[in-house]
Design a protein around this motif. Structure first.
Motif, PDB file in Angstrom:
ATOM      1  N   GLY A  66       0.552  -1.259   0.267  1.00 24.90           N
ATOM      2  CA  GLY A  66      -0.062  -0.218  -0.111  1.00 24.90           C
ATOM      3  C   GLY A  66       0.745   0.804  -0.342  1.00 24.90           C
ATOM      4  O   GLY A  66       1.914   1.567  -0.455  1.00 24.90           O
ATOM      5  N   ARG A  67       0.299   1.927   0.238  1.00 26.43           N
ATOM      6  CA  ARG A  67       0.991   3.372   0.838  1.00 26.43           C
ATOM      7  C   ARG A  67       2.502   3.925   1.170  1.00 26.43           C
ATOM      8  O   ARG A  67       2.907   4.289   1.114  1.00 26.43           O
ATOM      9  CB  ARG A  67      -0.148   3.978   1.538  1.00 26.43           C
ATOM     10  N   ARG A  68       2.509   2.905   2.785  1.00 21.45           N
ATOM     11  CA  ARG A  68       3.904   2.935   3.056  1.00 21.45           C
ATOM     12  C   ARG A  68       4.699   1.904   1.739  1.00 21.45           C
ATOM     13  O   ARG A  68       6.253   2.771   1.684  1.00 21.45           O
ATOM     14  CB  ARG A  68       3.913   2.111   4.310  1.00 21.45           C
ATOM     15  N   LYS A  70       4.419   2.221  -1.178  1.00 22.64           N
ATOM     16  CA  LYS A  70       5.073   3.482  -2.407  1.00 22.64           C
ATOM     17  C   LYS A  70       5.772   4.505  -1.731  1.00 22.64           C
ATOM     18  O   LYS A  70       6.498   4.975  -2.712  1.00 22.64           O
ATOM     19  CB  LYS A  70       3.487   4.127  -2.396  1.00 22.64           C
ATOM     20  N   ASN A  71       5.025   4.926  -0.616  1.00 20.01           N
ATOM     21  CA  ASN A  71       6.325   6.239   0.002  1.00 20.01           C
ATOM     22  C   ASN A  71       8.260   5.669  -0.379  1.00 20.01           C
ATOM     23  O   ASN A  71       8.418   6.372  -0.602  1.00 20.01           O
ATOM     24  CB  ASN A  71       5.724   6.610   1.057  1.00 20.01           C
TER      25      ASN A  71
END
Length: 336
Positions: A66-68, A70-71
């Motif tokens: 998820g977002r983690r 991607k960052n």
């Protein structure tokens, strides 16, 4: 396990279904079936096998989603620019010289030898010094606590991935392997945190004396420094998250490199014509005295050797399969 997966793939074609206890799996080897999943930015959840890595790697790039994911993927990319990687060539050359002498001694004995653990120590030396800026001297001290912990933990992980009963946490927690894992984790995590805290103090003291270029940090600790100086939503990354990424690349970096090198050597050893072509290319680049340290420019000229390594990786990929957990339809059924 790998042979069984290969058998299913060959017998049933590009896609087949099987069960491990109550877990349902689809084995996909045809690119037209894989594309809908691997080209998506939504299907990032890793499969059950990755859960075994969480005690060691936490939510590092390999296991996160998820977002983690991607960052972290975004801010880690600059650490692998070739302008930074070439700065680590002296580390690789130093480790290579130690390896060469070890292989000479084995060759003099005239007996068969398992190259995997030998190359693994070399790869471990390379990755610890290039990622953490610390030399563990694995090749000269294969019985050190750190080296032994790496070996013990990877053995436990491999066993759990192959054994359906050991994959169950309640059963695994009752096994002696759980205690082996706990001891190894303490050694590895303590070492990583020790290095991270020391480097963070150094960076705090240096303030602006180590500027950031467009490719990352201008020093030999590029990877670790990038993590320590990176920010997400205006906040610096905490030590635990930094440790998770360091441990992730420690694991990924030495294990996959070892596999790639060993299988490349296996392919080369079975083809005398390829051996001769590699030798002639080395002579043309380095001259008759091949004890000279290669420069980055020299390595770029080794085009034939590069082709051999890439072909070996095609035949024997370092990671033979990956696993994704799909919770919704891909929305693309045309290929199926």
């Amino acid at each position: 396990m790998v042979k069984n997966i290969q058998y299913l793939s060959q017998k049933y074609g590009g896609i087949s279904r099987f069960y491990i206890l109550s877990q349902r799996y689809f084995l996909i080897s045809d690119v037209k079936f894989i594309e809908a999943i691997m080209s998506s930015t939504e299907f990032l959840s890793k499969g059950k096998s990755y859960d075994f890595l969480h005690p060691w790697l936490g939510q590092g790039l390999l296991t996160s989603t998820g977002r983690r994911w991607k960052n972290h993927r975004k801010f880690l990319t600059p650490a692998f620019h070739f302008n930074i990687l070439q700065n680590f060539l002296p580390v690789f050359v130093k480790s290579g010289k130690i390896l060469t002498e070890k292989l000479r001694s084995y060759a003099a004995q005239g007996e068969p030898v398992d190259l995997f653990p030998i190359i693994a120590l070399t790869a471990l030396d390379n990755v610890t010094e290039s990622i953490m800026g610390v030399s563990v001297g694995a090749q000269n001290d294969s019985e050190s606590q750190y080296v032994k912990a790496i070996k013990d933990l990877t053995n436990v992980l491999a066993y759990r991935m192959r054994n359906a009963f050991a994959s169950s946490d309640p059963i695994f927690n009752l096994m002696s392997m759980k205690r082996v894992q706990d001891r190894a984790l303490k050694v590895l995590h303590d070492q990583s945190i020790k290095v991270i805290e020391a480097r963070r103090r150094q960076l705090d003291n240096m303030e602006n004396s180590s500027p950031i270029s467009e490719y990352g940090i201008k020093n030999k600790h590029a990877f670790l420094d990038l993590l320590l100086l990176a920010e997400i939503d205006g906040e610096k990354i905490d030590n635990v998250s930094v440790r998770e990424e360091v441990d992730t690349f420690m694991f990924e970096g030495h294990d996959t490199t070892t596999s790639g090198i060993v299988f490349s050597l296996f392919c080369i050893a079975n083809n005398k014509e390829v051996q001769e072509k590699i030798l002639q290319e080395q002579i043309s680049v380095l001259g008759n005295d091949m004890s000279n340290d290669p420069t980055y420019s020299d390595i770029q000229q080794m085009k034939y050797l590069e082709c051999v390594i890439k072909e070996s990786l095609r035949l024997y990929p370092s990671v033979p399969f990956i696993e994704r957990q799909i919770s919704q339809d891909t929305g693309n059924t045309s290929s199926f």
